[in-house]
Design a protein around this motif. Structure first.
Motif, PDB file in Angstrom:
ATOM      1  N   LEU A 191      19.543  30.258  26.328  1.00  0.00           N
ATOM      2  CA  LEU A 191      18.758  29.066  26.643  1.00  0.00           C
ATOM      3  C   LEU A 191      19.515  27.775  26.357  1.00  0.00           C
ATOM      4  O   LEU A 191      19.370  26.788  27.082  1.00  0.00           O
ATOM      5  CB  LEU A 191      17.454  29.077  25.847  1.00  0.00           C
ATOM      6  N   SER A 192      20.316  27.752  25.312  1.00  0.00           N
ATOM      7  CA  SER A 192      21.075  26.542  24.977  1.00  0.00           C
ATOM      8  C   SER A 192      21.989  26.138  26.129  1.00  0.00           C
ATOM      9  O   SER A 192      22.125  24.956  26.456  1.00  0.00           O
ATOM     10  CB  SER A 192      21.903  26.782  23.714  1.00  0.00           C
ATOM     11  N   PHE A 193      22.621  27.127  26.722  1.00  0.00           N
ATOM     12  CA  PHE A 193      23.509  26.874  27.853  1.00  0.00           C
ATOM     13  C   PHE A 193      22.725  26.341  29.047  1.00  0.00           C
ATOM     14  O   PHE A 193      23.158  25.404  29.733  1.00  0.00           O
ATOM     15  CB  PHE A 193      24.233  28.174  28.200  1.00  0.00           C
ATOM     16  N   LEU A 194      21.547  26.903  29.282  1.00  0.00           N
ATOM     17  CA  LEU A 194      20.733  26.448  30.412  1.00  0.00           C
ATOM     18  C   LEU A 194      20.268  25.003  30.203  1.00  0.00           C
ATOM     19  O   LEU A 194      20.287  24.202  31.144  1.00  0.00           O
ATOM     20  CB  LEU A 194      19.531  27.367  30.599  1.00  0.00           C
ATOM     21  N   ALA A 196      15.353  31.059  38.846  1.00  0.00           N
ATOM     22  CA  ALA A 196      14.980  31.804  37.644  1.00  0.00           C
ATOM     23  C   ALA A 196      15.791  33.091  37.521  1.00  0.00           C
ATOM     24  O   ALA A 196      16.210  33.475  36.419  1.00  0.00           O
ATOM     25  CB  ALA A 196      13.491  32.120  37.659  1.00  0.00           C
ATOM     26  N   GLY A 197      16.036  33.758  38.647  1.00  0.00           N
ATOM     27  CA  GLY A 197      16.823  34.989  38.625  1.00  0.00           C
ATOM     28  C   GLY A 197      18.253  34.755  38.201  1.00  0.00           C
ATOM     29  O   GLY A 197      18.834  35.534  37.429  1.00  0.00           O
ATOM     30  N   VAL A 198      18.864  33.676  38.679  1.00  0.00           N
ATOM     31  CA  VAL A 198      20.228  33.330  38.272  1.00  0.00           C
ATOM     32  C   VAL A 198      20.274  33.119  36.760  1.00  0.00           C
ATOM     33  O   VAL A 198      21.164  33.614  36.063  1.00  0.00           O
ATOM     34  CB  VAL A 198      20.721  32.063  39.005  1.00  0.00           C
ATOM     35  N   CYS A 199      19.294  32.377  36.239  1.00  0.00           N
ATOM     36  CA  CYS A 199      19.276  32.064  34.806  1.00  0.00           C
ATOM     37  C   CYS A 199      19.063  33.315  33.959  1.00  0.00           C
ATOM     38  O   CYS A 199      19.740  33.518  32.943  1.00  0.00           O
ATOM     39  CB  CYS A 199      18.195  31.036  34.515  1.00  0.00           C
ATOM     40  N   SER A 241       7.086  31.801  31.030  1.00  0.00           N
ATOM     41  CA  SER A 241       7.230  33.183  31.486  1.00  0.00           C
ATOM     42  C   SER A 241       8.677  33.581  31.756  1.00  0.00           C
ATOM     43  O   SER A 241       8.966  34.759  31.891  1.00  0.00           O
ATOM     44  CB  SER A 241       6.407  33.390  32.761  1.00  0.00           C
ATOM     45  N   SER A 242       9.593  32.629  31.845  1.00  0.00           N
ATOM     46  CA  SER A 242      10.983  32.967  32.142  1.00  0.00           C
ATOM     47  C   SER A 242      11.910  32.045  31.365  1.00  0.00           C
ATOM     48  O   SER A 242      11.496  30.981  30.874  1.00  0.00           O
ATOM     49  CB  SER A 242      11.267  32.829  33.638  1.00  0.00           C
ATOM     50  N   ALA A 243      13.169  32.448  31.257  1.00  0.00           N
ATOM     51  CA  ALA A 243      14.165  31.630  30.571  1.00  0.00           C
ATOM     52  C   ALA A 243      14.329  30.285  31.276  1.00  0.00           C
ATOM     53  O   ALA A 243      14.464  29.243  30.626  1.00  0.00           O
ATOM     54  CB  ALA A 243      15.490  32.375  30.515  1.00  0.00           C
ATOM     55  N   TYR A 244      14.330  30.304  32.592  1.00  0.00           N
ATOM     56  CA  TYR A 244      14.482  29.060  33.355  1.00  0.00           C
ATOM     57  C   TYR A 244      13.329  28.111  33.060  1.00  0.00           C
ATOM     58  O   TYR A 244      13.536  26.912  32.792  1.00  0.00           O
ATOM     59  CB  TYR A 244      14.552  29.388  34.847  1.00  0.00           C
ATOM     60  N   GLU A 245      12.098  28.607  33.103  1.00  0.00           N
ATOM     61  CA  GLU A 245      10.934  27.761  32.832  1.00  0.00           C
ATOM     62  C   GLU A 245      10.964  27.234  31.396  1.00  0.00           C
ATOM     63  O   GLU A 245      10.576  26.092  31.135  1.00  0.00           O
ATOM     64  CB  GLU A 245       9.647  28.547  33.076  1.00  0.00           C
ATOM     65  N   ALA A 262      24.461  40.405  40.765  1.00  0.00           N
ATOM     66  CA  ALA A 262      23.029  40.108  40.732  1.00  0.00           C
ATOM     67  C   ALA A 262      22.799  38.603  40.788  1.00  0.00           C
ATOM     68  O   ALA A 262      21.892  38.122  41.481  1.00  0.00           O
ATOM     69  CB  ALA A 262      22.400  40.686  39.467  1.00  0.00           C
ATOM     70  N   ALA A 263      23.619  37.847  40.049  1.00  0.00           N
ATOM     71  CA  ALA A 263      23.476  36.385  40.063  1.00  0.00           C
ATOM     72  C   ALA A 263      23.765  35.822  41.451  1.00  0.00           C
ATOM     73  O   ALA A 263      23.067  34.909  41.917  1.00  0.00           O
ATOM     74  CB  ALA A 263      24.408  35.768  39.028  1.00  0.00           C
ATOM     75  N   LEU A 264      24.753  36.364  42.131  1.00  0.00           N
ATOM     76  CA  LEU A 264      25.072  35.905  43.494  1.00  0.00           C
ATOM     77  C   LEU A 264      23.917  36.198  44.445  1.00  0.00           C
ATOM     78  O   LEU A 264      23.574  35.377  45.303  1.00  0.00           O
ATOM     79  CB  LEU A 264      26.357  36.569  43.984  1.00  0.00           C
ATOM     80  N   LEU A 265      23.313  37.384  44.300  1.00  0.00           N
ATOM     81  CA  LEU A 265      22.164  37.731  45.137  1.00  0.00           C
ATOM     82  C   LEU A 265      21.024  36.744  44.923  1.00  0.00           C
ATOM     83  O   LEU A 265      20.378  36.292  45.878  1.00  0.00           O
ATOM     84  CB  LEU A 265      21.693  39.146  44.814  1.00  0.00           C
ATOM     85  N   CYS A 266      20.778  36.403  43.673  1.00  0.00           N
ATOM     86  CA  CYS A 266      19.706  35.445  43.366  1.00  0.00           C
ATOM     87  C   CYS A 266      20.011  34.075  43.948  1.00  0.00           C
ATOM     88  O   CYS A 266      19.120  33.404  44.491  1.00  0.00           O
ATOM     89  CB  CYS A 266      19.524  35.336  41.850  1.00  0.00           C
TER      90      CYS A 266
END
Length: 528
Positions: free
Chosen positions: A259-262, A109-112, A230-234, A98-102
């Motif tokens: 989130l810490s890793f991001l 945001a999808g990868v995260c 709205s998302s972990a990435y944001e 799924a991460a590769l597809l994103c």
């Protein structure tokens, strides 16, 4: 009847919970191009879910995935249901895909989000959370989002501490972090605290947080909460921008999960130094420049980045130790001996350890066993119900999460560290309270693997006679039985606990070591 009509009939009958033969389902799925067949599988999967037939729904989703219907949302849905069906490793494989597809579609945001799902699932089944493929993918994807750093001021190093677990009332890490910062030499260090949560949320959900916040402000330090996103990435990007705006020189996050890793991957400070106050796989990551690892934890060779080992540190839950709950309050009889162990549900997956605890209850009718953390419907609860008679099971209590943990644990006569993953800070609460504890020796060789035997408290139980070799879970039974049979031994060994952990209460010495490491790292870092 045409294909569409047959599919509609099958969907209607499944939702009505009527018997539908497998041949009828396959006939409804057999016609049309691959994309239509994949879509039909999704429709039938949803109908099965509506009818409560989750296993059949999972099979349909898998068929859709194999037919090429591999959207990110579907793959995460598949991973979740594979995990629920006990196929956790298959689920992790789907999340990688799924991460590769994103990444291929530039969906940052999808990868995260997928990485966070991976961390949560891997942690729940005792596997390392920082998969090398997924970690590299996240780091590469985040590069284009990294904020530009700037520093227009001079003076002390501005050190940004990022909380971990501050939404939990009984979490010991925020007090440790606050005490560490309070001891700083303010001519050289200026602390600022950050949270992934909004300040008003923390004030609402954690009644201890106002006390922590007052301590932060009393030392003249800043506290900056995050904004709702709205998302972990944001959310990670929002906090990173706040960190940059404060011109932080050294960022010190606790955890490296989710989130810490991001945030570490977004590089909002010139130097990012983790503080390892728990299992290395949660607190260390390749996104960090360095990690400071107290000596109460596993050997620094197990970290995922360069590390420096320092002394351990511990801060009690409260200024005044909470009173123990009464026997009646926890449901124990006046003559029963309370044997207790505690931790998150993931620490109760080893059936050998569970069997040992159950055998103690079976052989000692005066023992009442408490597992604080797992709930009755957890895998641990299922294990006891399957393997022990009701009269024994009636004295095995799975208490779930307890807000009053610090008081609850003090009602025990004997405490047992969890296996194979050690109980961590709970051990220090127990030893400080004078409760005899049984734990396992540390295993310091080899790269980190949560399935290896890990007990950070073993060194502080030395001299108690209750340290069991880390590769011998069977020996723990004999140690517990000795304590059950001998109240004098319980008193003697319990009395040694407070002295064993006293050295860990010196937060000033810990802060001095942290300062030394950070100053050395900052001096060695090339100027931007």
């Amino acid at each position: 009847m045409n294909h569409r009509g047959l599919l509609d009939v099958v969907l209607r009958r499944i939702r009505a919970r009527e018997a539908v033969a497998g041949t009828e389902v396959m006939e409804a799925l057999a016609a049309g191009p691959l994309q239509e067949r994949a879509a039909a599988n999704i429709q039938i999967a949803q109908a099965y879910l509506d009818a409560g037939r989750n296993d059949d729904a999972l099979h349909c989703v898998e068929r859709a995935w194999l037919l090429g219907f591999r959207t990110n949302a579907l793959t995460r849905f598949l991973a979740h249901n594979l995990a629920a069906a006990g196929r956790q490793r298959d689920a992790l494989d789907r999340l990688r895909e799924a991460a590769l597809l994103c990444a291929r579609s530039n969906d940052v945001a999808g990868v995260c989000e997928t990485a966070i799902h991976f961390h949560t699932l891997a942690s729940s089944i005792n596997l390392p959370i920082h998969d090398s493929i997924l970690t590299e993918l996240v780091m590469t994807t985040l590069k284009s989002s990294r904020p530009e750093l700037h520093r227009a001021r001079s003076g002390p190093l501005r050190i940004g501490y990022v909380f971990w677990g501050e939404e939990q009332e009984n979490n010991v890490l925020p007090p440790v972090l606050i005490e560490t910062a309070r001891n700083h030499d303010r001519e050289r260090f200026e602390p600022v605290f950050f949270s992934y949560h909004q300040e008003d949320t923390l004030l609402r959900v954690n009644k201890t947080f106002p006390l922590w916040l007052s301590r932060i402000r009393a030392m003249g330090a800043g506290f900056i909460g995050n904004d709702a996103r709205s998302s972990a990435y944001e959310s990670a990007l929002s906090l990173s921008r706040k960190i940059v705006a404060q011109e932080i020189d050294v960022l010190v996050p606790l955890g490296q999960m989710g989130l810490s890793f991001l945030v570490a991957g977004l590089r909002p400070a010139p130097l990012i130094v983790g503080l390892d106050l728990g299992n290395p796989h949660v607190y260390s990551s390749p996104a960090l420049d360095h990690i400071i690892s107290p000596s109460m934890h596993r050997h620094t060779m197990e970290q995922l980045c360069d590390a420096t080992q320092v002394r351990g540190v511990y801060t009690a839950h409260s200024e005044v130790p909470p009173p123990p709950l009464s026997r009646a309050a926890i449901g124990a009889g006046p003559d029963e001996i309370v044997v207790m162990t505690s931790g998150s549900a993931e620490k109760f997956l080893d059936t050998g350890f569970l069997r040992t605890l159950g055998e103690v209850a079976a052989e000692c009718p005066n023992v009442r066993l408490y597992l604080v953390g797992p709930r009755p419907e957890s895998p641990a609860g299922d294990f006891f119900r399957r393997n022990f008679p009701d009269e024994v099971g009636a004295r095995i209590v799975l208490a779930g999460y307890r807000e009053d943990f610090a008081s609850f644990i003090r009602a025990s006569d004997i405490y047992v560290d969890t296996y194979p993953v050690g109980g961590g800070y709970a051990m220090y609460e127990v030893l400080s309270a004078g409760i005899p504890a049984v734990t396992f020796s540390q295993k310091l060789a080899g790269l980190f693997n949560k399935l290896e035997h890990y007990s950070p408290a073993a060194v502080f139980c030395t001299g108690t006679g209750m340290v069991v070799p880390g590769d011998d879970v069977s020996n723990i039974k004999q140690r517990i039985l000795e304590l059950v049979a001998d109240p004098g031994m319980r008193r003697r060994l319990g009395a040694r606990g407070p002295g064993n952990v006293q050295a860990m209460l010196d937060t000033r010495a810990f802060t001095a070591e942290v300062e030394r490491v950070i100053l050395d790292l900052a001096a060695a870092r090339p100027a931007a």
